[in-house]
Motif scaffolding. Structure first.
Motif, PDB file in Angstrom:
ATOM      1  N   MET A 123     -44.024 -74.198   3.476  1.00 12.23           N
ATOM      2  CA  MET A 123     -43.141 -74.761   1.887  1.00 12.23           C
ATOM      3  C   MET A 123     -44.229 -73.451   1.031  1.00 12.23           C
ATOM      4  O   MET A 123     -43.287 -72.668  -0.237  1.00 12.23           O
ATOM      5  CB  MET A 123     -43.365 -75.863   1.208  1.00 12.23           C
ATOM      6  N   ILE A 124     -45.723 -73.292   0.992  1.00 15.14           N
ATOM      7  CA  ILE A 124     -45.984 -73.204   0.021  1.00 15.14           C
ATOM      8  C   ILE A 124     -46.258 -70.699   0.113  1.00 15.14           C
ATOM      9  O   ILE A 124     -46.557 -70.789  -0.981  1.00 15.14           O
ATOM     10  CB  ILE A 124     -47.584 -72.699   0.632  1.00 15.14           C
ATOM     11  N   ASN A 125     -45.463 -70.342   0.733  1.00 18.05           N
ATOM     12  CA  ASN A 125     -44.952 -68.824   0.613  1.00 18.05           C
ATOM     13  C   ASN A 125     -43.253 -68.751   0.689  1.00 18.05           C
ATOM     14  O   ASN A 125     -42.972 -67.419   1.602  1.00 18.05           O
ATOM     15  CB  ASN A 125     -46.297 -68.125   1.928  1.00 18.05           C
ATOM     16  N   ALA A 126     -42.457 -69.895   0.303  1.00 17.13           N
ATOM     17  CA  ALA A 126     -40.912 -69.597   0.959  1.00 17.13           C
ATOM     18  C   ALA A 126     -40.500 -68.223   0.300  1.00 17.13           C
ATOM     19  O   ALA A 126     -40.054 -67.618   0.722  1.00 17.13           O
ATOM     20  CB  ALA A 126     -40.408 -70.849   0.951  1.00 17.13           C
ATOM     21  N   LYS A 127     -40.704 -68.614  -1.468  1.00 14.49           N
ATOM     22  CA  LYS A 127     -39.976 -67.041  -2.469  1.00 14.49           C
ATOM     23  C   LYS A 127     -40.417 -66.609  -1.068  1.00 14.49           C
ATOM     24  O   LYS A 127     -39.893 -65.647  -0.890  1.00 14.49           O
ATOM     25  CB  LYS A 127     -40.481 -67.577  -3.193  1.00 14.49           C
ATOM     26  N   ALA A 128     -42.324 -66.109  -1.178  1.00 13.61           N
ATOM     27  CA  ALA A 128     -42.136 -64.425  -1.033  1.00 13.61           C
ATOM     28  C   ALA A 128     -41.543 -63.985   0.440  1.00 13.61           C
ATOM     29  O   ALA A 128     -41.054 -63.498   0.639  1.00 13.61           O
ATOM     30  CB  ALA A 128     -43.848 -64.184  -1.008  1.00 13.61           C
ATOM     31  N   PHE A 156     -38.198 -79.349   9.836  1.00 21.97           N
ATOM     32  CA  PHE A 156     -36.309 -79.523   9.232  1.00 21.97           C
ATOM     33  C   PHE A 156     -35.830 -78.749   7.536  1.00 21.97           C
ATOM     34  O   PHE A 156     -35.098 -77.905   7.199  1.00 21.97           O
ATOM     35  CB  PHE A 156     -35.988 -79.704  10.193  1.00 21.97           C
ATOM     36  N   ILE A 157     -36.956 -79.112   6.815  1.00 25.26           N
ATOM     37  CA  ILE A 157     -36.491 -79.417   5.498  1.00 25.26           C
ATOM     38  C   ILE A 157     -37.271 -78.302   4.709  1.00 25.26           C
ATOM     39  O   ILE A 157     -36.324 -77.538   3.938  1.00 25.26           O
ATOM     40  CB  ILE A 157     -36.976 -80.805   4.660  1.00 25.26           C
ATOM     41  N   CYS A 158     -38.509 -77.132   5.476  1.00 24.39           N
ATOM     42  CA  CYS A 158     -39.077 -76.694   5.235  1.00 24.39           C
ATOM     43  C   CYS A 158     -37.796 -75.072   5.629  1.00 24.39           C
ATOM     44  O   CYS A 158     -37.809 -75.068   4.544  1.00 24.39           O
ATOM     45  CB  CYS A 158     -40.008 -76.465   5.729  1.00 24.39           C
ATOM     46  N   ILE A 184     -29.652 -81.233   4.136  1.00 29.86           N
ATOM     47  CA  ILE A 184     -31.080 -81.482   3.871  1.00 29.86           C
ATOM     48  C   ILE A 184     -31.393 -81.570   2.410  1.00 29.86           C
ATOM     49  O   ILE A 184     -32.373 -82.635   2.298  1.00 29.86           O
ATOM     50  CB  ILE A 184     -31.843 -81.910   5.190  1.00 29.86           C
ATOM     51  N   TYR A 185     -31.913 -80.480   2.390  1.00 32.72           N
ATOM     52  CA  TYR A 185     -32.912 -79.795   1.746  1.00 32.72           C
ATOM     53  C   TYR A 185     -32.366 -80.064  -0.213  1.00 32.72           C
ATOM     54  O   TYR A 185     -33.321 -80.834  -0.626  1.00 32.72           O
ATOM     55  CB  TYR A 185     -33.921 -78.354   1.403  1.00 32.72           C
ATOM     56  N   GLU A 186     -31.314 -79.189  -0.131  1.00 30.53           N
ATOM     57  CA  GLU A 186     -30.423 -79.892  -1.269  1.00 30.53           C
ATOM     58  C   GLU A 186     -30.326 -80.568  -1.854  1.00 30.53           C
ATOM     59  O   GLU A 186     -30.474 -81.014  -3.082  1.00 30.53           O
ATOM     60  CB  GLU A 186     -29.704 -78.887  -1.773  1.00 30.53           C
ATOM     61  N   ASN A 190     -37.706 -83.438  -3.387  1.00 34.35           N
ATOM     62  CA  ASN A 190     -38.583 -83.451  -3.615  1.00 34.35           C
ATOM     63  C   ASN A 190     -39.142 -83.888  -1.993  1.00 34.35           C
ATOM     64  O   ASN A 190     -38.738 -84.989  -0.679  1.00 34.35           O
ATOM     65  CB  ASN A 190     -38.549 -85.057  -4.100  1.00 34.35           C
ATOM     66  N   VAL A 191     -39.799 -82.786  -1.488  1.00 37.06           N
ATOM     67  CA  VAL A 191     -40.185 -82.781  -0.444  1.00 37.06           C
ATOM     68  C   VAL A 191     -41.098 -83.597   0.366  1.00 37.06           C
ATOM     69  O   VAL A 191     -40.292 -84.340   1.167  1.00 37.06           O
ATOM     70  CB  VAL A 191     -40.679 -81.477   0.042  1.00 37.06           C
ATOM     71  N   ILE A 192     -41.820 -84.352  -0.644  1.00 41.37           N
ATOM     72  CA  ILE A 192     -43.092 -84.942  -0.462  1.00 41.37           C
ATOM     73  C   ILE A 192     -42.443 -86.848   0.272  1.00 41.37           C
ATOM     74  O   ILE A 192     -42.363 -87.006   0.377  1.00 41.37           O
ATOM     75  CB  ILE A 192     -43.982 -84.996  -0.903  1.00 41.37           C
TER      76      ILE A 192
END
Length: 236
Positions: A123-128, A156-158, A184-186, A190-192
């Motif tokens: 999650m922490i580097n998804a955009k890059a 899976f949600i990541c 699932i993500y969309e 709120n992932v957590i």
């Protein structure tokens, strides 16, 4: 670009990844650890399947290394660091080689050797990472490490988060499972809150690792892409 998802390390098959771009995800916590360590100045991360291999590499390097990892989410006896990304701070890892062995993540990485390229995602580097994938513009398989060979909601949600980001840039050809991950993500941004239902979340929470959980669910806080090449992970 065709996009697919593999749901656990046990489901990695050569025909699914051969000559494809692969993104390995173990957001709780190995790929979050790798990304954080490199962001904080670690020279490289060397992932191993077994504890014995990790100790052997340490003997070879002799100095300027740290042993990191876990078994059953707990620090390995004789290791310097556990699998908590919060332990891999700049003052601890800067300029060091990290020898890493974990239950799920390093296994998934080493099972993907037939891929064309292997990137490390969280999650922490998804955009890059998704920006890099869009630039490469080749078929990609998101490989979820899973939990002891089983499907995990967190990975899976990541994957769904990254697929959603890619589809914001362009419409891609998604497999059914990739479409499901995106859905699932969309529908659970709120992932957590979503992963509170996951078995692995409960394991980490029961170990008092709530801070790790919160950190690993942060989105796009690190602007870098680690790549596994010739047995080690460095920044590209």
């Amino acid at each position: 670009m065709k996009i697919d998802v593999i749901i656990s390390a046990d489901d990695i098959k050569e025909n699914k990844i051969k000559d494809k771009i692969v993104v390995v995800i173990d957001m709780l916590r190995a790929t979050s650890v790798i990304t954080t360590a490199l962001n904080n100045g670690a020279s490289r991360v060397i992932p191993f399947l077994t504890v014995e291999e990790a100790f052997s590499k340490a003997k070879e390097l002799k100095d300027n290394y740290l042993l990191g990892g876990e078994r059953k989410a707990v620090l390995i006896d004789g290791f310097n660091l556990s699998n908590s990304p919060l332990e891999y701070s700049k003052d601890v890892v800067n300029g060091k080689d990290i020898i890493l062995s974990t239950t799920n993540g390093t296994r998934a990485i080493n099972n993907c050797l037939k891929a064309k390229r292997i990137f490390i995602g969280a999650m922490i580097n998804a955009k890059a990472l998704t920006d890099k994938l869009a630039e490469i513009n080749e078929d990609v398989v998101f490989v979820n490490a899973g939990t002891v060979g089983q499907f995990s909601m967190d990975d899976f949600i990541c994957a769904g988060f990254m697929i959603s980001k890619l589809n914001e840039l362009n419409n891609h050809e998604l497999s059914d499972i990739a479409t499901t991950a995106r859905y699932i993500y969309e529908n659970n941004p709120n992932v957590i809150e979503y992963i509170k239902l996951a078995r692995h979340y409960s394991v980490l929470k029961n170990l008092g690792l709530e801070a790790d959980l919160e950190y690993c669910c942060k989105k796009d806080i690190i602007d870098l892409v680690p790549e596994f090449v010739n047995g080690e992970i460095k920044l590209i």
